[in-house]
Design a protein around this motif. Structure first.
Motif, mmCIF file in Angstrom:
data_model
loop_
_atom_site.group_PDB
_atom_site.id
_atom_site.type_symbol
_atom_site.label_atom_id
_atom_site.label_comp_id
_atom_site.label_asym_id
_atom_site.label_seq_id
_atom_site.Cartn_x
_atom_site.Cartn_y
_atom_site.Cartn_z
ATOM 1 N N TRP B 205 13.885 9.631 30.840
ATOM 2 C CA TRP B 205 14.661 10.649 30.131
ATOM 3 C C TRP B 205 14.415 10.559 28.630
ATOM 4 O O TRP B 205 14.208 11.572 27.954
ATOM 5 C CB TRP B 205 16.148 10.459 30.450
ATOM 6 C CG TRP B 205 17.044 11.325 29.614
ATOM 7 C CD1 TRP B 205 17.336 12.633 29.835
ATOM 8 C CD2 TRP B 205 17.739 10.951 28.419
ATOM 9 N NE1 TRP B 205 18.172 13.103 28.865
ATOM 10 C CE2 TRP B 205 18.443 12.094 27.974
ATOM 11 C CE3 TRP B 205 17.841 9.764 27.698
ATOM 12 C CZ2 TRP B 205 19.237 12.089 26.834
ATOM 13 C CZ3 TRP B 205 18.629 9.745 26.563
ATOM 14 C CH2 TRP B 205 19.314 10.889 26.131
ATOM 15 N N ARG B 207 11.795 9.388 27.053
ATOM 16 C CA ARG B 207 10.460 9.867 26.651
ATOM 17 C C ARG B 207 10.427 11.390 26.633
ATOM 18 O O ARG B 207 9.921 12.006 25.702
ATOM 19 C CB ARG B 207 9.401 9.322 27.601
ATOM 20 C CG ARG B 207 8.003 9.720 27.138
ATOM 21 C CD ARG B 207 6.937 9.244 28.071
ATOM 22 N NE ARG B 207 7.018 7.809 28.277
ATOM 23 C CZ ARG B 207 6.540 7.204 29.350
ATOM 24 N NH1 ARG B 207 5.988 7.906 30.321
ATOM 25 N NH2 ARG B 207 6.634 5.903 29.482
ATOM 26 N N LYS B 208 11.056 12.012 27.675
ATOM 27 C CA LYS B 208 11.052 13.477 27.732
ATOM 28 C C LYS B 208 11.781 14.056 26.533
ATOM 29 O O LYS B 208 11.336 15.010 25.901
ATOM 30 C CB LYS B 208 11.714 13.949 29.033
ATOM 31 C CG LYS B 208 10.735 13.919 30.189
ATOM 32 C CD LYS B 208 11.249 14.712 31.365
ATOM 33 C CE LYS B 208 10.240 14.631 32.497
ATOM 34 N NZ LYS B 208 10.903 14.564 33.797
ATOM 35 N N ARG B 209 12.943 13.422 26.182
ATOM 36 C CA ARG B 209 13.715 13.927 25.070
ATOM 37 C C ARG B 209 12.919 13.771 23.775
ATOM 38 O O ARG B 209 12.930 14.659 22.917
ATOM 39 C CB ARG B 209 15.041 13.163 24.955
ATOM 40 C CG ARG B 209 16.024 13.871 24.028
ATOM 41 C CD ARG B 209 17.304 13.120 23.938
ATOM 42 N NE ARG B 209 17.123 11.878 23.173
ATOM 43 C CZ ARG B 209 18.020 11.419 22.293
ATOM 44 N NH1 ARG B 209 19.127 12.078 22.101
ATOM 45 N NH2 ARG B 209 17.804 10.298 21.653
ATOM 46 N N GLN B 210 12.191 12.641 23.650
ATOM 47 C CA GLN B 210 11.425 12.447 22.427
ATOM 48 C C GLN B 210 10.320 13.485 22.312
ATOM 49 O O GLN B 210 10.043 14.007 21.242
ATOM 50 C CB GLN B 210 10.827 11.037 22.407
ATOM 51 C CG GLN B 210 10.234 10.717 21.039
ATOM 52 C CD GLN B 210 9.566 9.370 21.000
ATOM 53 O OE1 GLN B 210 9.680 8.596 21.939
ATOM 54 N NE2 GLN B 210 8.871 9.101 19.917
ATOM 55 N N GLU B 211 9.690 13.806 23.473
ATOM 56 C CA GLU B 211 8.637 14.820 23.428
ATOM 57 C C GLU B 211 9.209 16.185 23.039
ATOM 58 O O GLU B 211 8.548 16.982 22.382
ATOM 59 C CB GLU B 211 7.938 14.915 24.793
ATOM 60 C CG GLU B 211 6.874 13.843 24.963
ATOM 61 C CD GLU B 211 6.399 13.741 26.389
ATOM 62 O OE1 GLU B 211 6.756 14.603 27.220
ATOM 63 O OE2 GLU B 211 5.673 12.773 26.682
ATOM 64 N N ARG B 212 10.472 16.425 23.457
ATOM 65 C CA ARG B 212 11.059 17.725 23.207
ATOM 66 C C ARG B 212 11.616 17.816 21.787
ATOM 67 O O ARG B 212 11.357 18.767 21.077
ATOM 68 C CB ARG B 212 12.176 17.967 24.234
ATOM 69 C CG ARG B 212 12.393 19.429 24.583
ATOM 70 C CD ARG B 212 13.405 19.562 25.718
ATOM 71 N NE ARG B 212 14.650 18.885 25.462
ATOM 72 C CZ ARG B 212 15.122 17.892 26.220
ATOM 73 N NH1 ARG B 212 14.448 17.484 27.265
ATOM 74 N NH2 ARG B 212 16.270 17.319 25.924
ATOM 75 N N THR B 213 12.371 16.800 21.385
ATOM 76 C CA THR B 213 13.102 16.903 20.121
ATOM 77 C C THR B 213 12.602 15.944 19.055
ATOM 78 O O THR B 213 12.941 16.110 17.887
ATOM 79 C CB THR B 213 14.590 16.599 20.348
ATOM 80 O OG1 THR B 213 14.683 15.226 20.760
ATOM 81 C CG2 THR B 213 15.174 17.483 21.413
ATOM 82 N N GLN B 215 13.533 12.887 18.841
ATOM 83 C CA GLN B 215 14.517 11.833 18.605
ATOM 84 C C GLN B 215 14.246 10.637 19.516
ATOM 85 O O GLN B 215 13.948 10.815 20.694
ATOM 86 C CB GLN B 215 15.921 12.374 18.889
ATOM 87 C CG GLN B 215 16.428 13.248 17.770
ATOM 88 C CD GLN B 215 17.773 13.830 18.129
ATOM 89 O OE1 GLN B 215 17.938 14.420 19.198
ATOM 90 N NE2 GLN B 215 18.740 13.680 17.247
#
Lengths: 388, 396
Positions: B205, B207-213, B215
């Motif tokens: 989760w 890693r996905k959030r970092q790719e998206r935002t 953060q």
């Protein structure tokens, strides 16, 4: 450009220096041994800690080794009493008289004493051959290769095994031992693995499916199993595969195993060299009408082997270390003679084992390190030749 | 300028024995015949020789009673067990020492390999000295040294070295407290599994959030809390359902506790230290293969040295490191067969040694042993080929 009186105020503000300042030496903190120490040993807190730890390790280990090998060592003596703390009432390091007394055994094994000159001659012939091949500017290196790969094996066999017709009595291989066997086993591996390896590598790259299949099976099979099992196979299965009257002797069986094993590894090394040769070289050779073997002998292999020399020498280092495994199938190589000598009651003391192992370690270290230095020097030489 | 060939004119027909295709077939047939004759000769000689020596053939011995003891067994085994059982005991011992050896050799090898590239003069020279010394001394000699000169030279049972915490060290081995798991320990295991599953989910989760935002989330701390902290809380909550059986020194023996035989320790030491020297070279080659421009580019983007190493250098170096690293692991597995020299009951010592001597069935025993090593090696190379084709650098 000239300056007038009225410009003086401006020139004072825009002062330009006319002559160069003498070059200053770098600040004291940036040069000399102190700067080196700061740069290389104490650059960060982590590095300071590491430096202290490693220094402590050296301060502890180096004196221990020196003390064992030299300071506390016993240099003369007749039997184990010379090397026993209980008898000598002092701390005892290495037991060198044990090594002096057993040195002939470590070198020749049980080879009959009146015949040992033959082994010395063999060592000399081998040294000449190796020197001739390794010295890259030596005269007539083609003759040297012929000497090493054809004359030397025959001469060594006659010398070591014996040839009653010319007055050299036969010495059974059971009596061979020590450095002699270590050298013979590695020399046989070295001499036979390269030609067999080249043939296998060519076979693996062949267009003929049957040739390719057999080469791949042999190479992958031998590389996939431990050397010990190959040696076991050679020593217990080979006698089964041949008629009883032709059963080879123990040393020969191990030699077959070692040569097969080394050849499979050599094949992969040579194959890597062949792959590095550009396709144009093959096509050019075919275009001028050379046959397959002419092309390989005159164009491809000379280039492929040249760039493979460092890897070939590295394979030889591995082979030289692996020869110790013949000990497990009951052949008296250097390590086995040390194993036998160290438990001999005449010299059995708490330090005898360590002394014996230290001797073996120094022997292998000198030879293997020498070979790896040679490989590195050749690599550097080849790299220089490539850079034009 | 073109040359006009008369229609239907073909190059002069070569004699059939000069036709490359015919020659190739002839060579291959000849090779097959030669190998066939050799195999047939070997097989018929083997049958002859076996009959003369009255040695049974076939795999019937598998179910016979072994009648010998083995010093270290991971599964229940006694001298009444079958040869087949002895085979499994030996194989498990091989896998145990190879598995632990791989873990220790990897850790030590990476440390030494990175140390060789250190800017600290003393550290890099010490690492070089280690690699050059260990690589140039035969493994067998190192094993004999560890076993005969170090472990066998430890004090005898009476004068055992006692390490606080109930650990005894003497020339019969290392005796450690053995953990005994009581009823409630199952909950701790469950907590551990939950911790692992949740932390894997969290890192995905994150890693996905970092790719998206862009953060970042504290993945390391969360994982630590979930994998170590959660089981620890459950352990305390369940009333510490864990006890230790301490070894007790008797007059002639040490009873209870966990025994590490000196053969195992010597083999593990020797294999790890030897292979680590080779792994260090692999790691060094991998890191130096990443060009300096990569590091400089990362610095110029503002990455700190730590993230540079973790995000830029290591992923690229791993591509170079992994294939030779695998072959070092295979070497370690194959080298573990040197156990036979110091008497550790691995596959070769138990099977090719004792079983071969007792049954005399060299063909079958050596074939089974080789088949085990061969299948592990081939399986690993297959996995390696798949890895390489997935992760190889795709160049334009």
């Amino acid at each position: 450009m000239t300056m007038s009186e009225g410009d003086l105020a401006v020139t004072e503000l825009h002062f330009v220096r006319g002559e160069m300042v003498a070059q200053q030496p770098p600040p004291a903190s940036m040069r000399g041994p102190m700067a080196w120490v700061r740069e290389n040993l104490l650059s960060t807190p982590f590095n300071i800690v590491m430096t202290i730890l490693i220094a402590l390790l050296f301060i502890w280990a180096v004196p221990e080794v020196v003390k064992f090998l030299f300071v506390d060592a016993v240099w003369t003596g007749a039997d184990r009493d010379a090397c026993r703390e209980v008898v000598q009432h002092r701390e005892i390091g290495a037991c060198w008289p044990f090594v002096w007394e057993r040195l002939p055994y470590f070198t020749y094994g049980s080879y009959p004493i009146p015949e040992r000159w033959r082994v010395d001659v063999f060592f000399l012939l081998l040294a000449v051959g190796i020197g001739w091949l390794l010295w890259l500017n030596a005269p007539r290196r083609d003759l040297g290769a012929g000497y090493f790969f054809v004359v030397l094996p025959i001469a060594s066999f006659i010398l070591l095994h014996g040839f009653p017709l010319i007055g050299l009595p036969v010495v059974d291989t059971n009596l061979w031992g020590g450095v002699l066997v270590t050298i013979v086993v590695s020399a046989v591996g070295i001499v036979f693995s390269l030609p067999i390896g080249i043939v296998l590598a060519l076979g693996r790259r062949s267009n003929m499916p049957a040739v390719k299949l057999f080469s791949v099976i042999f190479i992958e099979f031998v590389r996939g199993v431990p050397l010990i099992t190959v040696l076991f196979m050679a020593s217990v299965m080979l006698p089964l595969f041949v008629p009883e009257e032709l059963s080879p002797d123990k040393l020969l069986r191990a030699l077959v195993g070692i040569a097969m094993f080394a050849a499979a590894y050599m094949a992969e090394v040579v194959r890597a060299g062949l792959q590095a040769i550009p396709k144009g070289q093959f096509e050019g050779a075919m275009a001028v009408g050379l046959s397959y073997w002419q092309m390989m002998r005159l164009i491809v292999l000379p280039q492929a082997l040249k760039i493979t020399i460092p890897n070939i020498v590295n394979t030889y280092i591995g082979l030289f270390k692996d020869t110790t495994l013949v000990f497990i199938v009951g052949i008296f190589d250097l390590l086995k003679t040390i194993e036998v000598a160290r438990i001999d009651p005449k010299w059995a003391t708490p330090v005898t084992s360590t002394t014996g192992y230290a001797v073996a370690a120094i022997f292998y270290l000198i030879f293997c390190y020498g070979m790896s230095r040679y490989a590195r020097a050749t690599e550097a030489r080849l790299a220089k030749a490539e850079k034009r | 300028m073109s040359i006009d060939l008369p229609a239907g004119d073909r190059p002069a027909k070569v004699a059939f024995y000069n036709d490359p295709k015919v020659r190739s077939v002839a060579y291959q047939v000849a090779l097959c015949i030669v190998i066939g004759v050799l195999v047939y000769g070997a097989a018929s000689n083997a049958i002859d020789n076996l009959e003369k020596a009255h040695i049974a053939s076939g795999f019937g011995f598998w179910h016979n009673t072994a009648g010998f003891d083995i010093s270290q067994t991971l599964i229940s085994y006694s001298n009444l067990s079958t040869y087949g059982r002895a085979f499994w005991v030996g194989l498990l011992n091989t896998l145990l020492v190879a598995g632990l050896g791989i873990v220790f050799a990897t850790i030590l090898g990476f440390v030494v390999g990175i140390a060789r590239l250190s800017t600290n003069f003393l550290v890099s020279k010490a690492a070089t000295g280690y690699v050059e010394t260990i690589r140039n001394i035969p493994l067998l000699l190192q094993l004999l040294f560890w076993y005969n000169a170090v472990l066998k030279a430890l004090p005898s049972l009476r004068e055992s070295i006692v390490i606080p915490g109930g650990i005894f060290l003497n020339n019969r081995g290392l005796f450690l407290p053995a953990p005994i798991f009581k009823n409630g320990f199952l909950f701790v295991l469950i907590a551990f599994v939950i911790g692992v599953v949740v932390s894997v989910g969290f890192s995905v989760w994150a890693r996905k959030r970092q790719e998206r935002t862009g953060q970042q989330a504290p993945v390391f701390l969360t994982t630590l809390a979930l994998v170590v902290g959660l089981p620890a809380i459950v352990l305390v909550a369940a009333g510490v359902p864990l006890e230790f059986a301490y070894p007790e020194a008797g007059r002639f023996n040490i009873t209870g506790g966990l025994e590490v035989v000196p053969e195992f320790a010597a083999l593990l030491f020797g294999l790890s230290i030897y292979t680590a020297a080779f792994i260090a070279e692999v790691v060094r080659a991998g890191i130096t293969s990443v060009s300096r421009g990569q590091t400089e580019a990362a610095y110029s983007l503002g990455l700190l040295p730590g993230p540079t190493l973790r995000l830029v250098v290591v992923p690229q170096a791993m591509r170079v490191i992994i294939p030779p690293l695998t072959s070092q692991y295979l070497n370690l597995l194959k080298n573990s067969s040197l156990a036979v020299a110091i008497g550790y009951p691995d596959l070769v010592q138990v099977f090719t040694g004792t079983v071969l001597n007792q049954t005399g069935q060299a063909l079958e025993v050596v074939a089974i042993t080789m088949a085990v090593y061969l299948s592990i090696s081939l399986f690993t190379s297959l996995a390696m080929n798949i890895y390489n084709s997935r992760f190889a650098l795709v160049e334009r």
